[in-house]
Design an enzyme around this catalytic site. Structure first.
Site, mmCIF file in Angstrom:
data_model
loop_
_atom_site.group_PDB
_atom_site.id
_atom_site.type_symbol
_atom_site.label_atom_id
_atom_site.label_comp_id
_atom_site.label_asym_id
_atom_site.label_seq_id
_atom_site.Cartn_x
_atom_site.Cartn_y
_atom_site.Cartn_z
ATOM 1 N N ASP A 1 0.825 -1.205 0.000
ATOM 2 C CA ASP A 1 0.000 0.000 0.000
ATOM 3 C C ASP A 1 0.863 1.260 0.000
ATOM 4 O OD1 ASP A 1 -2.346 -1.420 -0.080
ATOM 5 O OD2 ASP A 1 -2.789 -1.227 2.050
ATOM 6 N N ASN B 1 -5.469 5.724 12.194
ATOM 7 C CA ASN B 1 -6.744 5.798 12.899
ATOM 8 C C ASN B 1 -7.020 4.543 13.731
ATOM 9 O OD1 ASN B 1 -9.715 6.614 13.275
ATOM 10 N ND2 ASN B 1 -9.904 4.739 12.077
#
EC number: 2.7.1.23
Length: 275
Positions: free
Chosen positions: A66, A184
């Site tokens: 990613d 997060n």
């Protein structure tokens, strides 16, 4: 058709697969662009282009994890990106290495037939006065110059003008669905499925905080910092700006979105790799 290929830096496996994909593009009679690092690894200087020029491609292939995909996204504007996953979690990189050549041939055929089928993922920017951050694919963090005892910020968070929370915290994090699985999550924020049109507002180690909140993607989140020390704003954990206080930082969706081509990833399968 112009096809860019970016391989994860320093990975022989990624470079080898990039060489295979370069041949796929050439055999199809299309033009190949390689970023400078990949071109050096393949001894293919004639195909080298600056990665920030890849916004002029019709398609870019990111070979790696990613992180490689996000590196491409920061530089390729709204060009569609196909992600080839080399064994990482793979929320963005959906194509396994063994399927990469076939997937690229399919995208070339789709382009010739009239267009690529793409999915969009939002990006966020932060702004204050005449300053604007680099667009973030994962999250924007507004924090003090340091975290922990003696650090943090005095703040107030508003969503579309309505007060949501305030007090003292290490910082405030605003994340896209893509970023919900990244920083997060480590701050105990919720996972958000990529098909959900929402962004996360998450206070970081707040003294008297509210639960993390998911709001509409088009919501405007403002973080007001009352202290003279100001705030540090971080975009995707990389690009950092120090703002003098008091200051109000506005976080909202920006254009262009990330445009993802190729087969979709299985979100729940990727989640299983986090454990």
């Amino acid at each position: 058709m112009e096809v860019g290929i970016v391989a994860r830096k320093g990975s022989e496996r990624a470079a080898s697969l990039a060489a295979t994909l370069r041949d796929v593009v050439a055999d199809a009679g299309e033009a190949v662009w390689l970023d400078e690092e990949t071109a050096a690894a393949l001894d293919a200087g004639d195909d080298a282009r600056p990665v920030d020029a890849f916004g002029d491609c019709d398609l870019v292939v990111a070979v790696g994890g990613d992180g490689t995909f996000l590196f491409v996204a920061r530089n390729a504007g709204d060009t569609p990106i196909v992600g080839v996953n080399l064994g990482e979690v793979g929320f963005l990189n959906a194509v396994p290495p063994g399927d990469a050549a076939a997937a690229l041939r399919a995208e070339i055929r789709s382009f010739r037939d009239g267009g690529l089928d793409v999915r969009e993922a939002p990006r966020l920017t932060a702004s204050a006065d005449d300053w604007t951050s680099t667009p973030a694919a994962n999250e924007v963090v507004v924090q003090g110059d340091r975290r922990g005892p003696g650090g943090g910020i005095e703040y107030e968070v508003r969503v579309d003008g309505s007060r949501y929370a305030g007090g003292h915290a290490d910082g405030v994090l605003v994340a896209t669905p893509t970023g919900s699985t990244a920083y997060n999550l480590s701050e105990r924020g919720p996972l958000v499925h990529p098909d959900v049109d929402g962004i996360v507002v998450n206070e970081m180690v707040a003294e008297e905080g509210m639960p993390p909140l998911v709001v509409d993607t088009d919501a405007t989140v403002t973080v007001s910092i009352s202290g003279e020390a100001g705030a540090t704003v971080v975009s995707d954990g990389r690009d950092t700006a120090s703002l003098d206080g008091p200051v109000e930082v506005t976080v909202e969706r920006t254009a262009p979105p990330i445009r993802v081509a190729g087969p979709p990833s299985d979100f729940f399968e990727a989640l299983g790799k986090l454990s």
